[in-house]
Design a protein around this motif. Structure first.
Motif, PDB file in Angstrom:
ATOM      1  N   LYS A  37      -8.357  -2.854  -7.198  1.00 28.93           N
ATOM      2  CA  LYS A  37      -9.459  -2.934  -6.228  1.00 28.93           C
ATOM      3  C   LYS A  37      -9.023  -3.619  -4.944  1.00 28.93           C
ATOM      4  O   LYS A  37      -9.557  -3.340  -3.862  1.00 28.93           O
ATOM      5  CB  LYS A  37     -10.656  -3.664  -6.840  1.00 28.93           C
ATOM      6  CG  LYS A  37     -10.429  -5.136  -7.161  1.00 28.93           C
ATOM      7  CD  LYS A  37     -11.695  -5.764  -7.740  1.00 28.93           C
ATOM      8  CE  LYS A  37     -11.459  -7.237  -8.088  1.00 28.93           C
ATOM      9  NZ  LYS A  37     -12.672  -7.863  -8.669  1.00 28.93           N
ATOM     10  N   PHE A  38      -8.030  -4.517  -5.041  1.00 31.06           N
ATOM     11  CA  PHE A  38      -7.530  -5.185  -3.839  1.00 31.06           C
ATOM     12  C   PHE A  38      -6.715  -4.220  -2.979  1.00 31.06           C
ATOM     13  O   PHE A  38      -6.821  -4.223  -1.750  1.00 31.06           O
ATOM     14  CB  PHE A  38      -6.690  -6.400  -4.212  1.00 31.06           C
ATOM     15  CG  PHE A  38      -7.451  -7.489  -4.906  1.00 31.06           C
ATOM     16  CD1 PHE A  38      -8.784  -7.724  -4.593  1.00 31.06           C
ATOM     17  CD2 PHE A  38      -6.854  -8.291  -5.867  1.00 31.06           C
ATOM     18  CE1 PHE A  38      -9.505  -8.737  -5.223  1.00 31.06           C
ATOM     19  CE2 PHE A  38      -7.557  -9.301  -6.501  1.00 31.06           C
ATOM     20  CZ  PHE A  38      -8.888  -9.520  -6.178  1.00 31.06           C
ATOM     21  N   VAL A  39      -5.888  -3.388  -3.630  1.00 25.62           N
ATOM     22  CA  VAL A  39      -5.083  -2.420  -2.883  1.00 25.62           C
ATOM     23  C   VAL A  39      -5.984  -1.401  -2.196  1.00 25.62           C
ATOM     24  O   VAL A  39      -5.877  -1.174  -0.981  1.00 25.62           O
ATOM     25  CB  VAL A  39      -4.079  -1.712  -3.810  1.00 25.62           C
ATOM     26  CG1 VAL A  39      -3.397  -0.553  -3.077  1.00 25.62           C
ATOM     27  CG2 VAL A  39      -3.032  -2.696  -4.320  1.00 25.62           C
ATOM     28  N   SER A  40      -6.899  -0.791  -2.949  1.00 25.37           N
ATOM     29  CA  SER A  40      -7.769   0.224  -2.348  1.00 25.37           C
ATOM     30  C   SER A  40      -8.738  -0.402  -1.357  1.00 25.37           C
ATOM     31  O   SER A  40      -9.015   0.166  -0.294  1.00 25.37           O
ATOM     32  CB  SER A  40      -8.531   0.980  -3.440  1.00 25.37           C
ATOM     33  OG  SER A  40      -9.345   0.096  -4.204  1.00 25.37           O
ATOM     34  N   GLY A  41      -9.233  -1.607  -1.658  1.00 29.23           N
ATOM     35  CA  GLY A  41     -10.165  -2.271  -0.754  1.00 29.23           C
ATOM     36  C   GLY A  41      -9.521  -2.673   0.560  1.00 29.23           C
ATOM     37  O   GLY A  41     -10.095  -2.503   1.640  1.00 29.23           O
ATOM     38  N   SER A  42      -8.305  -3.200   0.494  1.00 29.71           N
ATOM     39  CA  SER A  42      -7.605  -3.576   1.718  1.00 29.71           C
ATOM     40  C   SER A  42      -7.226  -2.341   2.533  1.00 29.71           C
ATOM     41  O   SER A  42      -7.260  -2.356   3.769  1.00 29.71           O
ATOM     42  CB  SER A  42      -6.351  -4.394   1.397  1.00 29.71           C
ATOM     43  OG  SER A  42      -6.704  -5.710   1.011  1.00 29.71           O
ATOM     44  N   ALA A  43      -6.855  -1.261   1.849  1.00 25.63           N
ATOM     45  CA  ALA A  43      -6.531  -0.017   2.553  1.00 25.63           C
ATOM     46  C   ALA A  43      -7.736   0.486   3.332  1.00 25.63           C
ATOM     47  O   ALA A  43      -7.621   0.876   4.504  1.00 25.63           O
ATOM     48  CB  ALA A  43      -6.048   1.041   1.567  1.00 25.63           C
ATOM     49  N   ARG A  44      -8.908   0.448   2.704  1.00 24.69           N
ATOM     50  CA  ARG A  44     -10.128   0.886   3.403  1.00 24.69           C
ATOM     51  C   ARG A  44     -10.450  -0.045   4.563  1.00 24.69           C
ATOM     52  O   ARG A  44     -10.827   0.413   5.659  1.00 24.69           O
ATOM     53  CB  ARG A  44     -11.301   0.943   2.421  1.00 24.69           C
ATOM     54  CG  ARG A  44     -11.267   2.146   1.492  1.00 24.69           C
ATOM     55  CD  ARG A  44     -12.602   2.322   0.784  1.00 24.69           C
ATOM     56  NE  ARG A  44     -12.940   1.153  -0.019  1.00 24.69           N
ATOM     57  CZ  ARG A  44     -12.560   0.967  -1.277  1.00 24.69           C
ATOM     58  NH1 ARG A  44     -11.820   1.898  -1.879  1.00 24.69           N
ATOM     59  NH2 ARG A  44     -12.913  -0.103  -1.953  1.00 24.69           N
ATOM     60  N   ALA A  45     -10.333  -1.357   4.325  1.00 24.13           N
ATOM     61  CA  ALA A  45     -10.674  -2.320   5.379  1.00 24.13           C
ATOM     62  C   ALA A  45      -9.776  -2.136   6.599  1.00 24.13           C
ATOM     63  O   ALA A  45     -10.247  -2.195   7.746  1.00 24.13           O
ATOM     64  CB  ALA A  45     -10.545  -3.747   4.833  1.00 24.13           C
ATOM     65  N   ILE A  46      -8.505  -1.888   6.378  1.00 23.34           N
ATOM     66  CA  ILE A  46      -7.588  -1.700   7.502  1.00 23.34           C
ATOM     67  C   ILE A  46      -7.856  -0.363   8.185  1.00 23.34           C
ATOM     68  O   ILE A  46      -7.899  -0.274   9.414  1.00 23.34           O
ATOM     69  CB  ILE A  46      -6.131  -1.781   7.029  1.00 23.34           C
ATOM     70  CG1 ILE A  46      -5.836  -3.190   6.520  1.00 23.34           C
ATOM     71  CG2 ILE A  46      -5.168  -1.429   8.156  1.00 23.34           C
ATOM     72  CD1 ILE A  46      -4.492  -3.317   5.825  1.00 23.34           C
ATOM     73  N   ALA A  47      -8.036   0.695   7.381  1.00 29.03           N
ATOM     74  CA  ALA A  47      -8.276   2.022   7.942  1.00 29.03           C
ATOM     75  C   ALA A  47      -9.550   2.049   8.786  1.00 29.03           C
ATOM     76  O   ALA A  47      -9.610   2.725   9.822  1.00 29.03           O
ATOM     77  CB  ALA A  47      -8.351   3.057   6.825  1.00 29.03           C
ATOM     78  N   GLU A  48     -10.571   1.321   8.344  1.00 30.67           N
ATOM     79  CA  GLU A  48     -11.847   1.301   9.059  1.00 30.67           C
ATOM     80  C   GLU A  48     -11.884   0.243  10.155  1.00 30.67           C
ATOM     81  O   GLU A  48     -12.831   0.198  10.940  1.00 30.67           O
ATOM     82  CB  GLU A  48     -12.985   1.050   8.067  1.00 30.67           C
ATOM     83  CG  GLU A  48     -13.155   2.178   7.042  1.00 30.67           C
ATOM     84  CD  GLU A  48     -14.094   1.805   5.907  1.00 30.67           C
ATOM     85  OE1 GLU A  48     -14.636   0.657   5.949  1.00 30.67           O
ATOM     86  OE2 GLU A  48     -14.278   2.630   4.991  1.00 30.67           O
ATOM     87  N   GLY A  49     -10.850  -0.616  10.191  1.00 27.40           N
ATOM     88  CA  GLY A  49     -10.828  -1.687  11.183  1.00 27.40           C
ATOM     89  C   GLY A  49      -9.688  -1.545  12.156  1.00 27.40           C
ATOM     90  O   GLY A  49      -9.662  -0.613  12.978  1.00 27.40           O
ATOM     91  N   LEU A  50      -8.715  -2.426  12.075  1.00 23.43           N
ATOM     92  CA  LEU A  50      -7.653  -2.433  13.074  1.00 23.43           C
ATOM     93  C   LEU A  50      -6.655  -1.303  12.920  1.00 23.43           C
ATOM     94  O   LEU A  50      -5.928  -0.979  13.864  1.00 23.43           O
ATOM     95  CB  LEU A  50      -6.929  -3.776  13.056  1.00 23.43           C
ATOM     96  CG  LEU A  50      -6.012  -4.162  11.891  1.00 23.43           C
ATOM     97  CD1 LEU A  50      -5.213  -5.410  12.301  1.00 23.43           C
ATOM     98  CD2 LEU A  50      -6.757  -4.465  10.629  1.00 23.43           C
TER      99      LEU A  50
END
Length: 370
Positions: free
Chosen positions: A219-232
């Motif tokens: 969940k950390f890998v997929s969650g961080s991937a989404r957060a980065i893709a949707e953010g910076l």
């Protein structure tokens, strides 16, 4: 690297003398770089000792083999295969060895190993400031910090929590095989590029990662991937190289699964923050027992974490994270037990790499468990 009980036999492909037209070299004395110490230390999890003294791995979307001979750093780069094409060999030389621009491949290696940084001079400076550093420096020359792709570095270190290097290496290999582009096949071993952000943000990504043995880290890998893709975005993550250390660290710590230690590893190993000093309980004990740093409390609090980092920055200067790589590598003997510490300290690159580095341990059948 994948640890083996005995060294593999030398392969013709791994010897520059066998295929001289496919190899190039850079001037690089061992005092400036020791491949065996750096590539097995847990900074990166994509390198494998393919035969004695030869290291094969993935860098910049290409497969490379590196080796050292005297003051020369030799390398060859393999080309991408066509879809499902198997490697062919002629006289022991890969038929698909890449014919890339020599200036570009030299630049990639110089950047990756940060060869423009004079390491010998830094060793002298650190040794003059720290007698304990001076005691170990002669035994471990050429330990330098890699400059990695920020996306690969971030997701690799998210996987390091409560983990050891052989298991992390196996996890990253499975991650790349499942989500990354296939590059080529050497000795029946496929090599893949590190996955893109988009590959890790799919609806089924977390479930796939759990099936691959990532456990709670999925969940950390997929969650961080989404957060980065949707953010910076990946480009914005890379642009943190020009941001102040405190800002880059703050941005990273806002991502799922990223605490201060992982953030500092990423800052040091991919974002040009040479002053970043990753701290864990082992470093805390080293600071207290070897350096006499008096910090209260029975746990590594955020305040203690900051104070330890500040202590080493004051001691070693603006490249404190580099000095730490030398002074607490995985090759040093553990600290003995003390009355306040029930178990022996493991003194690894854990300082940097947040992993229990157990050199010589093979991945086992339990590696798919959470």
């Amino acid at each position: 690297m994948l640890f083996c009980r005995s060294p593999a036999p030398m392969k013709l492909r791994d010897a520059p003398s066998a295929c001289p037209s496919l190899w190039r070299w850079l001037p690089c004395p061992p005092a400036e770089l020791r491949l065996d110490l750096v590539l097995s230390s847990g900074q990166s999890f994509r390198w494998w000792e393919s035969s004695p003294g030869a290291w094969t791995g993935v860098l910049g979307g290409r497969v490379w083999t590196l080796r050292q001979d005297g003051d020369r750093l030799w390398y060859t780069v393999y080309g991408e295969e066509e879809e499902h094409e198997e490697e062919e060999e002629r006289d022991g030389c890969p038929a698909k060895a890449a014919k890339l621009n020599a200036a570009e491949t030299d630049r990639i290696l110089r950047d990756y190993f940060q060869l423009d940084v004079g390491l010998s001079a830094l060793y002298h400076t650190w040794g003059a400031a720290d007698p304990l550093f001076r005691k170990v420096a002669n035994d471990f020359p050429g330990v330098r910090v890699l400059r990695q792709d920020p996306v690969e570095c971030l997701f690799s270190f998210i996987c390091t929590s409560n983990n050891h290097i052989s298991r992390i290496t196996a996890m990253i290999e499975r991650l790349c095989q499942a989500f990354g582009r296939r590059l080529c096949c050497l000795d029946s071993r496929p090599f893949h590029a590190f996955p893109s952000l988009s590959a890790l943000t799919g609806a089924e990504a977390e479930a796939q990662l759990r099936a691959l043995g990532f456990g709670y880290r999925a969940k950390f890998v997929s969650g961080s991937a989404r957060a980065i893709a949707e953010g910076l975005g990946a480009e914005g993550l890379c642009q943190l190289r020009s941001a102040p250390y405190a800002e880059a660290r703050r941005v990273l710590c806002a991502l799922p699964g990223v605490g201060a230690k992982v953030a500092d590893c990423v800052c040091l190993l991919s974002l040009d923050k040479a002053e970043a000093v990753p701290v864990d309980t082992h470093v805390w004990q080293i600071a207290r027992q070897r350096y006499g740093v008096a910090l209260g409390g029975k746990s590594l609090t955020p305040r203690a974490y900051q104070e330890i980092g500040d202590f080493f920055r004051e001691l070693w200067g603006p490249r404190a994270g580099w000095a730490q790589a030398v002074s607490t590598p995985p090759f040093l003997k553990p600290l003995p037990p003390t009355p306040s510490h029930a178990h022996p300290i493991i003194s690894p690159f854990q300082v940097l790499f947040c992993a229990d580095l157990r050199k010589g341990q093979k991945p086992t059948g339990s590696q798919h468990q959470a």
